[in-house]
Design an enzyme around this catalytic site. Structure first.
Site, mmCIF file in Angstrom:
data_model
loop_
_atom_site.group_PDB
_atom_site.id
_atom_site.type_symbol
_atom_site.label_atom_id
_atom_site.label_comp_id
_atom_site.label_asym_id
_atom_site.label_seq_id
_atom_site.Cartn_x
_atom_site.Cartn_y
_atom_site.Cartn_z
ATOM 1 N N HIS A 27 1.316 -1.073 -0.034
ATOM 2 C CA HIS A 27 0.121 -0.264 0.069
ATOM 3 C C HIS A 27 1.178 1.387 0.057
ATOM 4 C CE1 HIS A 27 -3.144 2.702 0.931
ATOM 5 N NE2 HIS A 27 -3.946 2.013 1.446
ATOM 6 N N ASP A 38 2.271 5.715 -6.652
ATOM 7 C CA ASP A 38 3.622 5.386 -5.868
ATOM 8 C C ASP A 38 4.992 5.277 -6.493
ATOM 9 O OD1 ASP A 38 2.887 6.303 -3.204
ATOM 10 O OD2 ASP A 38 2.471 3.897 -3.455
ATOM 11 N N HIS A 91 -2.570 -2.347 -9.048
ATOM 12 C CA HIS A 91 -3.561 -1.898 -8.522
ATOM 13 C C HIS A 91 -4.310 -2.489 -8.555
ATOM 14 C CE1 HIS A 91 -6.026 1.303 -6.487
ATOM 15 N NE2 HIS A 91 -4.995 1.823 -6.030
HETATM 16 N N1 ACO Z 1 4.257 -6.573 -9.816
HETATM 17 C C1 ACO Z 1 4.490 -8.550 -10.654
HETATM 18 N N2 ACO Z 1 3.755 -8.956 -10.727
HETATM 19 C C2 ACO Z 1 2.313 -8.401 -10.640
HETATM 20 C C3 ACO Z 1 2.199 -7.590 -9.752
HETATM 21 C C4 ACO Z 1 3.698 -6.452 -9.512
HETATM 22 N N3 ACO Z 1 3.930 -5.340 -9.207
HETATM 23 N N4 ACO Z 1 1.190 -6.618 -9.452
HETATM 24 C C5 ACO Z 1 0.884 -7.753 -10.024
HETATM 25 N N5 ACO Z 1 0.931 -9.013 -9.912
HETATM 26 C C6 ACO Z 1 0.661 -9.619 -11.068
HETATM 27 C C7 ACO Z 1 0.219 -10.755 -9.763
HETATM 28 O O1 ACO Z 1 1.094 -11.438 -9.768
HETATM 29 C C8 ACO Z 1 -0.862 -11.751 -10.553
HETATM 30 O O2 ACO Z 1 -0.459 -12.536 -11.314
HETATM 31 P P1 ACO Z 1 -1.508 -13.719 -11.530
HETATM 32 O O3 ACO Z 1 -2.259 -13.831 -12.158
HETATM 33 O O4 ACO Z 1 -0.398 -14.740 -12.795
HETATM 34 O O5 ACO Z 1 -1.537 -14.569 -10.081
HETATM 35 C C9 ACO Z 1 -1.357 -10.714 -11.174
HETATM 36 O O6 ACO Z 1 -0.696 -9.751 -11.274
HETATM 37 C C10 ACO Z 1 -2.551 -9.995 -9.876
HETATM 38 O O7 ACO Z 1 -2.347 -9.216 -9.389
HETATM 39 P P2 ACO Z 1 -2.730 -9.198 -8.137
HETATM 40 O O8 ACO Z 1 -1.922 -9.543 -6.787
HETATM 41 O O9 ACO Z 1 -3.804 -10.507 -7.394
HETATM 42 O O10 ACO Z 1 -3.890 -7.900 -7.502
HETATM 43 P P3 ACO Z 1 -4.000 -6.754 -6.463
HETATM 44 O O11 ACO Z 1 -5.760 -6.394 -6.985
HETATM 45 O O12 ACO Z 1 -4.428 -7.918 -5.569
HETATM 46 O O13 ACO Z 1 -2.867 -5.938 -5.725
HETATM 47 C C11 ACO Z 1 -1.090 -4.110 -5.303
HETATM 48 C C12 ACO Z 1 -2.525 -5.336 -5.987
HETATM 49 C C13 ACO Z 1 -0.999 -5.719 -3.605
HETATM 50 C C14 ACO Z 1 -1.225 -3.253 -5.685
HETATM 51 C C15 ACO Z 1 -0.327 -5.171 -6.404
HETATM 52 O O14 ACO Z 1 -0.216 -5.319 -8.135
HETATM 53 C C16 ACO Z 1 0.838 -5.075 -5.950
HETATM 54 O O15 ACO Z 1 1.477 -5.687 -4.871
HETATM 55 N N6 ACO Z 1 2.309 -3.620 -6.567
HETATM 56 C C17 ACO Z 1 2.509 -3.588 -5.658
HETATM 57 C C18 ACO Z 1 2.868 -3.335 -4.543
HETATM 58 C C19 ACO Z 1 2.452 -1.957 -5.033
HETATM 59 O O16 ACO Z 1 3.018 -0.425 -6.042
HETATM 60 N N7 ACO Z 1 1.566 -0.646 -4.359
HETATM 61 C C20 ACO Z 1 0.801 0.376 -3.937
HETATM 62 C C21 ACO Z 1 -0.600 0.442 -4.657
HETATM 63 S S1 ACO Z 1 -1.003 1.439 -5.109
HETATM 64 C C22 ACO Z 1 -1.628 2.367 -3.293
HETATM 65 O O17 ACO Z 1 -1.895 1.510 -2.500
HETATM 66 C C23 ACO Z 1 -1.045 3.892 -3.211
#
Ligand code: ACO
Length: 426
Positions: free
Chosen positions: A266, A361, A305
């Protein structure tokens, strides 16, 4: 003629049910009537991490994640970031309307009136080790702040709530700046009422250092705070509402929301992005880094996201703000890595297929770093920006007659009843 209802047939029993559709949704509780035996609890929705659960009705923030749209109270984020100020946006989020000139003057003067942190707070902050993570200190000191205002627990008293909303918006930056000065072994700089919100914050950090308080940097700080001010029912806003639903004082609720923001998935992502870019170290290392991402060994921080499945509109705007900052500070050497990383990632199947784009971010940390703010403080800045949004969500919760204490259900997967075994028999 079509009806606003959903017909469900339970093939276990052959029974049919009509469930009312209200505004395109059904009430999860209406499913409770679906059961095989009368003594059963009834059907629930299993929705880990609330991916498809609306927990409230809200008129604060609108997001269209597929089309990259974000609006506070109906106003596009781009217009607010361009034309407004953090405190005006805070008032908009809280009240629902842009303030008139008189209302804005009163609001600004109220925020200044409540900006004196209690005497004991300085000692509390100075009692933390200088190398503590500033988010740990902020979570603790926001909760501690509430102990100085015992009437804050009277949350049915609107006047009291207003005072505490002003205190939180005015004082969270002061707590952050006090700890920053303490962590560097520097004297505390008290708030200066002649300055704007963002100028005052930078002054409390940098004690009048003209280079770090260039008006363009003050503007950039204000823009960043606006872009972070609210984001509907994200992890920390939901925690704010969940904690608030048990009716503690708002300081406790904001402390809990701050803790939720701290995590790298987050608000903590801004800190994690900078660490990631530093670790990548050179554009030559990007292909091998992205290879690791695709093997799921690491995440590309600042990408992806839950709601945006296209470019995060805040990230677009931050990229523009970065140019203004770099004009003053000189470009950040990590920018080249970030730009190249983004352009390669956006052309690779892994990211295209999963709709992964830069979020707010990805670039914000580069700006903060160029402004002379240390990496562990990045999420603290997010907290300052987000505090008005949390308070607007809290206000809405308090006035929502449909809300009760938050209490999800579970699908129990543990043992059936079994007898206690004496330690010698285990
Ligand atoms: N890098 C690589 N792979 C990713 C990323 C990433 N940053 N984000 C998602 N994925 C992949 C997942 O592994 C998943 O792959 P799969 O379908 O093969 O299993 C797919 O994309 C879908 O992702 P989920 O994890 O289901 O998406 P979710 O909605 O649960 O997570 C989150 C969202 C937590 C923001 C995620 O994208 C992440 O961890 N990003 C990196 C951390 C980040 O930048 N957070 C800031 C968010 S904005 C904020 O809060 C201000």
């Amino acid at each position: 003629m079509s009806k606003d209802s959903l017909s469900i047939k339970d093939n276990r029993t052959g029974k049919s049910y009509e469930i009312e559709i209200d505004d395109g949704n059904i009430k999860a509780k209406d499913l409770r009537q679906i059961k095989v035996n009368e003594d059963e609890f009834g059907m629930m929705c299993y929705d880990p991490s609330y991916e498809n659960t609306a927990a409230c009705k809200s008129s604060v923030t609108f997001i269209d994640g597929d089309n990259g749209i974000l609006r506070y109270r109906g106003y596009p984020i781009e217009q607010l970031a361009d034309k407004s100020s953090q405190l005006e946006v805070a008032k908009l989020l809280l009240d629902g309307e842009l303030p008139t000139s008189d209302e804005l003057d009163k609001w600004l003067s109220d925020i200044k009136e409540f900006n004196n942190v209690p005497d004991g707070i300085e000692n509390i902050i100075k009692s933390f080790p200088q190398d503590s993570h500033p988010m740990g200190v902020l979570i603790s000191s926001i909760a501690a702040l509430g102990t100085f205002y015992p009437n804050a627990k009277n949350i049915t008293d609107e006047e009291e709530n207003y005072k505490n909303i002003c205190r939180l918006i005015a004082q969270v930056p002061i707590l952050a700046a006090y700890f920053y000065r303490h962590s560097k072994g520097l004297n505390i700089v008290p708030p200066d009422d002649s300055m704007s919100y963002s100028e005052n914050f930078l002054n409390m950090l940098f004690d009048g250092d003209e280079k770090k308080m260039n008006p363009a940097l003050v503007d950039a700080m204000d823009t960043l705070l606006i872009l972070h001010a609210d984001h509907e029912q994200n992890c920390s806003a939901s925690v704010m509402r969940n904690t608030g639903s048990s009716e503690p004082d708002p300081f406790s609720s904001v402390a809990s929301a701050t803790a939720a923001l701290y995590g790298p998935l987050h608000g903590g992502a801004n800190e994690a992005v900078l660490e990631m870019l530093s670790d990548i170290d050179s554009v030559d290392n990007i292909p091998s880094f992205l290879d690791k991402v695709q093997k799921k060994e690491v995440k590309l921080m600042g990408f992806g996201h839950r709601v945006y499945k296209s470019y995060d509109p805040r990230a677009k705007f931050i990229k523009k703000a970065a140019d203004n900052v770099f004009e003053i500070t000189g470009t950040n050497p990590l920018l080249d890595i970030a730009l190249k990383l983004e352009s390669i990632a956006l052309s690779e199947d892994y990211f295209i297929q999963r709709n992964l784009y830069p979020n707010v971010d990805f670039y914000s940390g580069l700006i903060y770093e160029s402004m002379g703010i240390p990496t562990p403080m990045f999420t603290v800045l997010f907290t300052i920006g987000r505090t008005p949004g949390w308070l607007a969500q809290w206000n809405e919760l308090l006035n929502d007659k449909e809300q009760k204490i938050a209490r999800p259900r579970q699908v129990y997967t543990g043992y059936d009843s079994r007898d206690y075994k004496d330690i010698s028999d285990r």
